[in-house]
Design an enzyme around this catalytic site. Sequence first.
Site, PDB file in Angstrom:
ATOM      1  N   HIS A  31      12.155  -1.377  15.890  1.00  0.00           N
ATOM      2  CA  HIS A  31      11.599  -1.396  17.241  1.00  0.00           C
ATOM      3  C   HIS A  31      10.242  -2.098  17.197  1.00  0.00           C
ATOM      4  O   HIS A  31       9.420  -1.811  16.319  1.00  0.00           O
ATOM      5  CB  HIS A  31      11.438   0.032  17.767  1.00  0.00           C
ATOM      6  CG  HIS A  31      10.937   0.067  19.171  1.00  0.00           C
ATOM      7  ND1 HIS A  31      11.742  -0.238  20.246  1.00  0.00           N
ATOM      8  CD2 HIS A  31       9.707   0.317  19.675  1.00  0.00           C
ATOM      9  CE1 HIS A  31      11.032  -0.157  21.354  1.00  0.00           C
ATOM     10  NE2 HIS A  31       9.792   0.179  21.036  1.00  0.00           N
ATOM     11  N   GLY A  63      18.955 -13.170  16.141  1.00  0.00           N
ATOM     12  CA  GLY A  63      19.281 -12.789  14.772  1.00  0.00           C
ATOM     13  C   GLY A  63      18.246 -13.161  13.729  1.00  0.00           C
ATOM     14  O   GLY A  63      18.596 -13.350  12.561  1.00  0.00           O
ATOM     15  N   MET A  91      20.778  -4.480  21.531  1.00  0.00           N
ATOM     16  CA  MET A  91      20.109  -4.026  22.748  1.00  0.00           C
ATOM     17  C   MET A  91      20.995  -3.107  23.598  1.00  0.00           C
ATOM     18  O   MET A  91      21.102  -3.274  24.816  1.00  0.00           O
ATOM     19  CB  MET A  91      19.664  -5.246  23.568  1.00  0.00           C
ATOM     20  CG  MET A  91      18.775  -6.211  22.802  1.00  0.00           C
ATOM     21  SD  MET A  91      17.304  -5.432  22.095  1.00  0.00           S
ATOM     22  CE  MET A  91      16.300  -5.344  23.571  1.00  0.00           C
TER      23      MET A  91
HETATM   24  C1  GRF Z   1      13.140  -7.809  17.602  1.00  0.00           C
HETATM   25  O1  GRF Z   1      11.824  -7.912  18.065  1.00  0.00           O
HETATM   26  C2  GRF Z   1      13.551  -6.375  17.504  1.00  0.00           C
HETATM   27  O2  GRF Z   1      12.526  -5.536  17.082  1.00  0.00           O
HETATM   28  C3  GRF Z   1      13.900  -6.098  18.943  1.00  0.00           C
HETATM   29  O3  GRF Z   1      14.583  -7.229  19.363  1.00  0.00           O
HETATM   30  C4  GRF Z   1      14.128  -8.350  18.633  1.00  0.00           C
HETATM   31  C5  GRF Z   1      15.320  -8.972  17.977  1.00  0.00           C
HETATM   32  O4  GRF Z   1      15.031 -10.192  17.392  1.00  0.00           O
HETATM   33  N1  GRF Z   1      14.614  -4.863  19.075  1.00  0.00           N
HETATM   34  P1  GRF Z   1      16.075 -10.918  16.452  1.00  0.00           P
HETATM   35  O5  GRF Z   1      17.392 -11.012  17.212  1.00  0.00           O
HETATM   36  O6  GRF Z   1      16.211 -10.128  15.187  1.00  0.00           O
HETATM   37  O7  GRF Z   1      15.483 -12.271  16.224  1.00  0.00           O
END
Ligand code: GRF
Length: 205
Positions: free
Chosen positions: A102, A11, A83
């Site tokens: 992304h 997050g 995801m």
């Molecule tokens: C990020 O790098 C986002 O682009 C990818 O997953 C990661 C998530 O990170 N899809 P977080 O949970 O926001 O720290």
Amino acid sequence: MPVVVLISGRGSNLQAILDAGIAVQAVVSNVAGAGGLEVAARRGIATRVVPHRDHATREAFEAVLMREIDAFSPRLVVHAGFMRIVTAGYVERYRWRSLNIHPSLLPSFTGLHTHERALAAGVKLHGCTVHFVTEELDGGPIVIQAAVPVLANDTAESLSNRVLRQEHVIYPRAIRWFLEDRLVIANGKVGVKGNDAQYLLSDRV
Ligand code: GRF
């Protein structure tokens, strides 16, 4: 004008969105125990968990997910490290009101392991992209991109950290544009009223 954020993990993008002062109504995770749920709870934001593993099909999972989202009547649904691949039914429900981030310069490196693949390809610029969610995985119209250099001694981790810092800059910016009604979509391309730059070049290493 509520925003609902979907997460699966730590997050950090959610944190950046909150730090930017964007009012988030609720955070929904498909993973119980995702770090982002803590981030939300600490700020008194409503959290919901809809474990995809509890459902036999994507459709069954999404039926519950969409019910949870819709309970907040969001104007915008923000995928922030969420995801899951979504179905056409989900896309239709939130068309032009759902954004994703992304970790690559799309359309290069859709899917997973983007930093490893960027290093393997020997690209000299890498980055991140905020785009609208469509039926095509990581393929919706692009709102904003940030580019960072790839250094000779980079590892997937060092590169991903450099990209992540830019994710935290461009995602709040894109969300704000959306909430201010400044995004214009024409012929599958996104513009911003007022002509703010839809790219960011960071040579910070
Ligand atoms: C990020 O790098 C986002 O682009 C990818 O997953 C990661 C998530 O990170 N899809 P977080 O949970 O926001 O720290």
